[in-house]
Design a protein around this motif. Structure first.
Motif, PDB file in Angstrom:
ATOM      1  N   GLY A 122      67.983 -23.968  98.371  1.00  0.00           N
ATOM      2  CA  GLY A 122      68.862 -24.936  98.744  1.00  0.00           C
ATOM      3  C   GLY A 122      68.732 -25.928  99.873  1.00  0.00           C
ATOM      4  O   GLY A 122      69.497 -26.564 100.583  1.00  0.00           O
ATOM      5  N   TYR A 123      67.470 -25.998 100.120  1.00  0.00           N
ATOM      6  CA  TYR A 123      67.048 -26.906 101.398  1.00  0.00           C
ATOM      7  C   TYR A 123      66.804 -28.277 100.946  1.00  0.00           C
ATOM      8  O   TYR A 123      66.902 -28.570  99.726  1.00  0.00           O
ATOM      9  N   ALA A 124      66.956 -29.275 101.808  1.00  0.00           N
ATOM     10  CA  ALA A 124      66.723 -30.685 101.614  1.00  0.00           C
ATOM     11  C   ALA A 124      65.327 -30.875 100.913  1.00  0.00           C
ATOM     12  O   ALA A 124      64.525 -30.343 101.277  1.00  0.00           O
ATOM     13  N   LYS A 125      65.048 -31.839 100.094  1.00  0.00           N
ATOM     14  CA  LYS A 125      64.104 -32.134  99.440  1.00  0.00           C
ATOM     15  C   LYS A 125      63.880 -33.628  99.273  1.00  0.00           C
ATOM     16  O   LYS A 125      64.845 -34.516  99.379  1.00  0.00           O
ATOM     17  N   ASP A 126      62.584 -34.173  99.335  1.00  0.00           N
ATOM     18  CA  ASP A 126      62.486 -35.534  99.327  1.00  0.00           C
ATOM     19  C   ASP A 126      60.967 -35.574  98.116  1.00  0.00           C
ATOM     20  O   ASP A 126      60.358 -34.412  98.007  1.00  0.00           O
ATOM     21  N   TYR A 136      58.159 -35.746  98.642  1.00  0.00           N
ATOM     22  CA  TYR A 136      56.716 -35.022  99.049  1.00  0.00           C
ATOM     23  C   TYR A 136      57.008 -33.366  99.045  1.00  0.00           C
ATOM     24  O   TYR A 136      56.223 -32.629  99.293  1.00  0.00           O
ATOM     25  N   THR A 137      58.353 -33.068  98.708  1.00  0.00           N
ATOM     26  CA  THR A 137      58.525 -31.590  98.624  1.00  0.00           C
ATOM     27  C   THR A 137      57.961 -30.925  97.385  1.00  0.00           C
ATOM     28  O   THR A 137      58.155 -31.487  96.252  1.00  0.00           O
ATOM     29  N   THR A 138      57.110 -30.069  97.719  1.00  0.00           N
ATOM     30  CA  THR A 138      56.527 -29.197  96.457  1.00  0.00           C
ATOM     31  C   THR A 138      56.897 -27.568  96.459  1.00  0.00           C
ATOM     32  O   THR A 138      56.635 -26.933  95.478  1.00  0.00           O
TER      33      THR A 138
END
Length: 302
Positions: free
Chosen positions: A157-161, A163-165
């Motif tokens: 449930g964390y923030a993602k952009d 570059y999130t893998t």
């Protein structure tokens, strides 16, 4: 030419290694300390002109550490540091403030004898005492307390952009090396008796471990806050506690190339890769409501 003035300064002797043996018949007791002394006060002239008139040699501070260990013994890291800090301020008019830092290394007794010991991977106990001629400030703590939960931890449930893998997980290993400092409200100024330092340290350590073990973790931040809250809520003498917790990542090994499944619930148990770096670093201070934050944000300055 620019005009310059002297700012905050101090001097002293760092890392005096002291091993004190108390012989109680055939049963011996060991205190193993690393003591650093820092003094400040009327020291302008030694910087401006080189006059050493107000400088107590650092060799003298080293000798004092050893003499006090012999004459007064070492009841606890905190008490020993307080004795030294008071001595330097009271004994030298030009010294206005003393700070004594202590690392204590634990030795466990080997049961077969009264004089054989082993260093068994225990954490390092820490103490810092500062004295300004009126009040003491006592900060205790520990470092290198390695803990691990093999389940009971999630991260999702964390923030993602873009570059999130990192994949979300509902079952992971949570491990860290606990570095913690806590500040006591006791200052010695009102004549109140000092806390039982050894008992207070043992209580704080127990609460840290119990909270780590008993918290079902949705984030290391949540676990850290529970650890700090438990210490403060269960010890009226402690005003604040600060943690620096590296997240010792454990990643499931990709077994797909071998035709094997490697999920947390895999039969026989999963296999993880323990990564030592880079690592997440989680830090925060937990305070008693209404208390002032006095422990430095950077624990390496302690």
């Amino acid at each position: 030419m620019p005009t310059t003035v002297l700012g905050q300064n101090q001097y002293g002797k760092a890392e005096c290694r002291v091993v004190k043996v108390v012989r109680d018949g055939t049963t011996h007791h060991i205190k193993d300390l690393n003591v650093s002394v820092s003094l400040s006060g009327e020291m302008d002239e030694v910087h401006y002109s080189g006059s050493n008139a107000n400088v107590l040699p650092t060799d003298t501070t080293k000798n004092t550490v050893y003499a006090f260990a012999r004459e007064h013994g070492i009841a606890s890291a905190e008490e020993f540091a307080a004795l030294l800090a008071r001595h330097f301020v009271a004994g030298q008019e030009q010294i206005h403030r003393a700070r004594v830092r202590v690392e204590e290394y634990a030795w466990d007794r080997i049961a077969a004898t009264g004089h054989s010991f082993v260093r068994d991977g225990r954490e390092t106990r820490l103490a810092q005492v500062a004295y300004d001629g009126e009040q003491l400030q006592v900060i205790a703590g520990l470092k290198d307390l390695t803990v691990l939960n093999s389940t009971g931890s999630e991260f999702w449930g964390y923030a993602k952009d873009r570059y999130t893998t990192l994949p979300e997980t509902h079952d992971r290993i949570l491990a860290t090396d606990v570095s913690a400092r806590w500040r006591y409200g006791w200052t010695g100024a009102d004549g109140a008796p000092a806390p039982d330092w050894d008992a207070a340290y043992a209580r704080a350590r127990t609460h840290i471990l119990d909270a780590f073990a008993e918290t079902y973790s949705l984030s290391l931040q949540q676990t850290m806050y529970r650890m700090g809250s438990r210490v403060v809520e269960h010890d009226a003498d402690i005003e604040e506690i600060r943690f620096s917790l590296p997240n010792k990542h454990h990643f499931l090994v990709d077994m797909e190339p071998f035709g094997l499944k490697n999920e947390p619930d895999a039969p026989g148990g999963p296999v993880y890769f323990a990564a030592d770096r880079p690592y997440g670093l989680i830090e925060a201070t937990i305070l008693r409501e209404g208390a002032e934050q006095l422990i430095p944000v950077d624990l390496t300055t302690l």
